[in-house]
Write an enzyme that holds these catalytic residues in place. Structure first.
Site, PDB file in Angstrom:
ATOM      1  CE1 TYR A   1     -17.452 -13.228  54.111  1.00  0.00           C
ATOM      2  CE2 TYR A   1     -17.262 -15.591  54.486  1.00  0.00           C
ATOM      3  CZ  TYR A   1     -16.878 -14.449  53.812  1.00  0.00           C
ATOM      4  OH  TYR A   1     -15.907 -14.532  52.833  1.00  0.00           O
TER       5      TYR A   1
ATOM      6  CE  LYS B   1     -14.439 -16.158  50.073  1.00  0.00           C
ATOM      7  NZ  LYS B   1     -13.592 -15.904  48.889  1.00  0.00           N
TER       8      LYS B   1
END
Length: 257
Positions: free
Chosen positions: A156, A163
């Site tokens: 990720y 995020k």
């Protein structure tokens, strides 16, 4: 029978495919009585095609959340179509390929900056563009989508810090917009086979965590639970909840070893 969004006017971003959480949020919102408007970028024609699968016809407008001109004209376009807004869904995230897939230590700042602008700062810029459309006396609801930023996930990479920035941005928006009775919350969804997920190299490795750690059976092909969570937060059923992250992840977020 009335729906929980009866009379609500909602702007929804991120409808790219039928597998998009935003598509299911839009579908359920219409079924629950909302009038909606969709935004799309970079291919509005793709969203227009998908929008035909919704229960009712809806307008699709082009919106690049990093483009000040697009943001500047949003108020007039939405006001002409819906008269105002009661809520919005920010379902937008993007990182260049060199910011994903195990390249964390080598990603150039330009790519990190793009990920932060599109995935985090845009929550603020989109909300502010829509702010004049939300009546002061009634307020409204802003909902965004995150993927639990408490952890470092395989593959990720820079979407993780992006995020985390989105989650912090949501808290500060909640603080500053509370006096206008605008609630700002996020849905933290488990992994789904959406277009966004498919753009992450090695996403399957990340998703395997849910096979063994999710207390509730998790179906990667079913975005509807996350869409329901979005609609619940857009409704008046959480009138005093803001700055919150609601997990729709089968329970993985609370599991220890």
């Amino acid at each position: 029978m009335s729906g929980i969004l009866d009379g609500k006017r909602i702007l929804i971003t991120g409808v790219l495919m039928e597998s998009s959480i935003a598509f299911h949020a839009a579908k359920i919102a219409q079924e629950q009585g909302a009038e909606i408007i969709l935004t799309a970028f970079p291919r509005p024609t793709l969203t227009e095609r998908i929008a035909k699968k919704l229960p009712k016809p809806t307008k699709v407008i082009e919106l690049d959340v990093t483009n000040e001109e697009h943001l500047g004209r949003l108020e007039d376009v939405v006001r002409a179509e819906l008269g105002g807004l009661d809520g919005l869904l920010h379902s937008i995230g993007f990182a260049p390929q060199d910011a994903l897939g195990g390249n964390f230590l080598n990603t150039p700042f330009e790519s990190v900056a793009t990920a932060m602008h599109v995935s985090a700062y845009s929550l603020k810029s989109l909300t502010m563009a829509c702010l004049p459309l939300m009546p002061e006396e009634q307020g409204g609801s802003v909902v965004g989508m995150t993927f639990d930023a408490q952890f470092a996930w395989p593959q990720y990479d820079w979407m993780g810090p992006a995020k985390a920035a989105l989650e912090a941005t949501n808290r500060y928006l909640a603080r500053d917009l509370g006096p206008r009775n605008i609630r700002c919350n996020l849905i933290s969804a488990g992994p789904l086979g959406s277009m966004a997920a498919k753009s992450i190299p090695g996403f399957g490795e990340l998703a395997k965590v849910w096979d063994t750690r999710s207390p509730l059976a998790w179906d990667m092909s079913d975005p509807e639970p996350a869409g329901r969570g979005v609609v619940a937060l857009l409704s008046d059923f959480f009138p005093k909840t803001t700055g919150e992250i609601i997990h729709v992840d089968g329970g993985v977020h609370m599991m220890g070893a």
